[in-house]
Design a protein around this motif. Structure first.
Motif, mmCIF file in Angstrom:
data_model
loop_
_atom_site.group_PDB
_atom_site.id
_atom_site.type_symbol
_atom_site.label_atom_id
_atom_site.label_comp_id
_atom_site.label_asym_id
_atom_site.label_seq_id
_atom_site.Cartn_x
_atom_site.Cartn_y
_atom_site.Cartn_z
ATOM 1 N N PRO A 182 1.429 9.262 8.315
ATOM 2 C CA PRO A 182 0.802 9.573 7.081
ATOM 3 C C PRO A 182 -0.103 8.703 6.353
ATOM 4 O O PRO A 182 0.040 7.537 6.423
ATOM 5 C CB PRO A 182 2.190 10.103 6.238
ATOM 6 C CG PRO A 182 3.082 9.078 6.891
ATOM 7 C CD PRO A 182 2.682 8.829 8.137
ATOM 8 N N THR A 183 -0.849 9.085 5.500
ATOM 9 C CA THR A 183 -1.828 8.222 4.658
ATOM 10 C C THR A 183 -1.238 7.267 3.823
ATOM 11 O O THR A 183 -1.560 6.190 3.761
ATOM 12 C CB THR A 183 -2.926 8.938 3.928
ATOM 13 O OG1 THR A 183 -2.134 9.930 3.268
ATOM 14 C CG2 THR A 183 -3.841 9.988 4.901
ATOM 15 N N THR A 184 0.293 7.699 3.509
ATOM 16 C CA THR A 184 0.988 6.683 2.725
ATOM 17 C C THR A 184 1.413 5.652 3.485
ATOM 18 O O THR A 184 1.884 4.606 2.876
ATOM 19 C CB THR A 184 2.139 7.606 2.060
ATOM 20 O OG1 THR A 184 2.773 8.093 3.054
ATOM 21 C CG2 THR A 184 1.700 8.535 0.956
ATOM 22 N N LEU A 185 1.488 5.528 4.645
ATOM 23 C CA LEU A 185 2.182 4.552 5.580
ATOM 24 C C LEU A 185 0.856 3.975 6.264
ATOM 25 O O LEU A 185 1.290 3.184 7.438
ATOM 26 C CB LEU A 185 2.984 5.248 6.631
ATOM 27 C CG LEU A 185 4.268 5.576 5.844
ATOM 28 C CD1 LEU A 185 5.174 6.043 6.958
ATOM 29 C CD2 LEU A 185 5.079 4.596 5.264
ATOM 30 N N GLN A 186 -0.407 4.038 5.983
ATOM 31 C CA GLN A 186 -1.458 3.146 6.712
ATOM 32 C C GLN A 186 -1.219 1.801 6.275
ATOM 33 O O GLN A 186 -0.961 1.350 5.217
ATOM 34 C CB GLN A 186 -2.802 3.682 5.995
ATOM 35 C CG GLN A 186 -3.053 5.233 6.434
ATOM 36 C CD GLN A 186 -3.701 5.153 7.712
ATOM 37 O OE1 GLN A 186 -2.653 4.836 8.785
ATOM 38 N NE2 GLN A 186 -4.945 5.154 8.111
ATOM 39 N N PRO A 187 -1.306 0.796 7.260
ATOM 40 C CA PRO A 187 -1.336 -0.456 6.934
ATOM 41 C C PRO A 187 -2.456 -0.905 6.258
ATOM 42 O O PRO A 187 -3.511 -0.339 6.044
ATOM 43 C CB PRO A 187 -1.413 -1.290 8.714
ATOM 44 C CG PRO A 187 -2.019 -0.053 9.310
ATOM 45 C CD PRO A 187 -1.644 1.207 8.615
ATOM 46 N N ARG A 188 -2.305 -2.168 5.428
ATOM 47 C CA ARG A 188 -3.452 -2.504 4.640
ATOM 48 C C ARG A 188 -4.792 -2.844 5.497
ATOM 49 O O ARG A 188 -5.821 -2.598 4.807
ATOM 50 C CB ARG A 188 -2.968 -4.299 4.082
ATOM 51 C CG ARG A 188 -1.922 -3.930 2.962
ATOM 52 C CD ARG A 188 -1.633 -5.338 2.741
ATOM 53 N NE ARG A 188 -1.002 -6.197 3.910
ATOM 54 C CZ ARG A 188 -1.233 -7.396 4.368
ATOM 55 N NH1 ARG A 188 -2.366 -8.024 3.780
ATOM 56 N NH2 ARG A 188 -0.773 -7.843 5.166
ATOM 57 N N ASN A 189 -4.748 -3.038 6.688
ATOM 58 C CA ASN A 189 -6.057 -3.319 7.450
ATOM 59 C C ASN A 189 -6.786 -1.966 7.876
ATOM 60 O O ASN A 189 -7.664 -2.159 8.520
ATOM 61 C CB ASN A 189 -5.968 -4.323 8.598
ATOM 62 C CG ASN A 189 -4.918 -3.954 9.718
ATOM 63 O OD1 ASN A 189 -3.998 -2.972 9.429
ATOM 64 N ND2 ASN A 189 -5.126 -4.748 10.524
ATOM 65 N N ALA A 190 -6.109 -1.061 7.643
ATOM 66 C CA ALA A 190 -6.476 0.404 8.124
ATOM 67 C C ALA A 190 -7.613 0.818 7.694
ATOM 68 O O ALA A 190 -8.163 0.580 6.372
ATOM 69 C CB ALA A 190 -5.550 1.451 7.971
ATOM 70 N N HIS A 191 -8.717 1.336 8.471
ATOM 71 C CA HIS A 191 -9.987 1.857 7.718
ATOM 72 C C HIS A 191 -9.763 3.293 7.048
ATOM 73 O O HIS A 191 -8.795 3.968 7.311
ATOM 74 C CB HIS A 191 -10.913 2.144 9.060
ATOM 75 C CG HIS A 191 -12.254 2.395 8.667
ATOM 76 N ND1 HIS A 191 -12.739 3.716 8.138
ATOM 77 C CD2 HIS A 191 -13.312 1.693 8.907
ATOM 78 C CE1 HIS A 191 -13.910 3.636 7.901
ATOM 79 N NE2 HIS A 191 -14.516 2.463 8.244
ATOM 80 N N LYS A 192 -10.718 3.248 6.159
ATOM 81 C CA LYS A 192 -10.459 4.403 5.131
ATOM 82 C C LYS A 192 -10.561 5.733 5.701
ATOM 83 O O LYS A 192 -10.185 6.772 5.361
ATOM 84 C CB LYS A 192 -11.369 4.318 3.838
ATOM 85 C CG LYS A 192 -12.692 4.475 4.448
ATOM 86 C CD LYS A 192 -13.709 4.258 2.848
ATOM 87 C CE LYS A 192 -15.186 4.270 3.422
ATOM 88 N NZ LYS A 192 -15.904 4.350 2.135
ATOM 89 N N LEU A 193 -11.437 5.679 6.896
ATOM 90 C CA LEU A 193 -11.728 6.879 7.741
ATOM 91 C C LEU A 193 -10.856 7.181 8.885
ATOM 92 O O LEU A 193 -10.937 7.643 9.917
ATOM 93 C CB LEU A 193 -13.138 6.996 8.075
ATOM 94 C CG LEU A 193 -14.042 7.167 7.126
ATOM 95 C CD1 LEU A 193 -15.486 7.144 7.663
ATOM 96 C CD2 LEU A 193 -13.784 8.263 6.065
ATOM 97 N N SER A 194 -9.704 6.203 9.181
ATOM 98 C CA SER A 194 -8.765 6.478 10.126
ATOM 99 C C SER A 194 -8.384 7.794 10.555
ATOM 100 O O SER A 194 -8.089 8.584 9.810
ATOM 101 C CB SER A 194 -7.432 5.406 9.890
ATOM 102 O OG SER A 194 -6.530 5.604 10.764
ATOM 103 N N VAL A 195 -8.400 7.982 11.760
ATOM 104 C CA VAL A 195 -7.783 9.268 12.299
ATOM 105 C C VAL A 195 -6.347 9.302 12.670
ATOM 106 O O VAL A 195 -5.905 10.174 13.195
ATOM 107 C CB VAL A 195 -8.828 9.715 13.461
ATOM 108 C CG1 VAL A 195 -10.101 9.973 13.220
ATOM 109 C CG2 VAL A 195 -8.618 8.736 14.568
ATOM 110 N N HIS A 196 -5.647 8.026 12.418
ATOM 111 C CA HIS A 196 -4.284 8.144 12.809
ATOM 112 C C HIS A 196 -3.517 9.311 11.816
ATOM 113 O O HIS A 196 -2.713 9.992 12.397
ATOM 114 C CB HIS A 196 -3.527 6.929 12.471
ATOM 115 C CG HIS A 196 -3.486 5.835 13.767
ATOM 116 N ND1 HIS A 196 -2.967 5.876 14.728
ATOM 117 C CD2 HIS A 196 -4.608 4.795 13.672
ATOM 118 C CE1 HIS A 196 -3.466 4.810 15.463
ATOM 119 N NE2 HIS A 196 -4.431 4.225 15.038
ATOM 120 N N PRO A 197 -3.757 9.383 10.687
ATOM 121 C CA PRO A 197 -2.885 10.603 9.973
ATOM 122 C C PRO A 197 -3.511 11.898 10.516
ATOM 123 O O PRO A 197 -2.559 12.772 10.256
ATOM 124 C CB PRO A 197 -3.662 10.382 8.627
ATOM 125 C CG PRO A 197 -4.051 9.059 8.520
ATOM 126 C CD PRO A 197 -4.711 8.567 9.840
#
Length: 146
Positions: free
Chosen positions: A10-25
């Motif tokens: 989820p977006t709430t668990l994105q790491p600090r270095n994650a890109h704002k457009l990450s497709v992981h969520p």
């Protein structure tokens, strides 16, 4: 051995270095640890680059920590997977058909003293096994779908 270091989150668990457009969520990315073994690493990179060349994924090698970030293009990848599944099913059906043809072509020797086919049980068993889907034979003795 492939080690997944990150998948859907989820977006709430994105790491600090994650890109704002990450497709992981969105569930469209996976991170794989870079293998320490050079042979394994070369094989994995070759396979990933081939999939990228075919337009199925986008691969980025990150260095701190060392991992491959893989974004999967869902629609092209689903078509690719369906094609691979269809090819495997066609090969399996061809093998099954060939086994049936071999069993049907089998000449059954006759026991001269008894006048009965000596290999009838063997031929019948071969036909039966060729007709049963491999996936069912490998699951155990039950022929009911699971």
């Amino acid at each position: 051995k492939l080690t997944i270091t990150s998948l859907t989150r989820p977006t709430t668990l994105q790491p600090r270095n994650a890109h704002k457009l990450s497709v992981h969520p969105a569930g469209m990315a996976v991170d794989l640890r870079v293998p320490a073994d050079a042979t394994n690493r070369a094989w994995l990179e070759k396979e990933l680059l081939a999939l990228e060349h075919d337009g199925l994924i986008d691969v980025t090698r990150e260095h701190t920590p060392a991992y491959y970030h893989i974004a999967v293009f869902a629609e092209p990848f689903l078509k690719y997977a369906a094609r691979i599944d269809a090819e495997k099913a066609a090969k399996l059906e061809a093998a099954r058909s060939a086994a049936v043809q071999r069993a049907l072509a089998y000449t059954i020797p006759v026991d001269e003293q008894k006048g009965a086919p000596a290999g009838l049980l063997l031929a019948g068993t071969s036909l039966l096994l060729a007709a049963i889907p491999v996936s069912r034979r490998m699951r155990g003795s039950s022929l009911r779908p699971e």
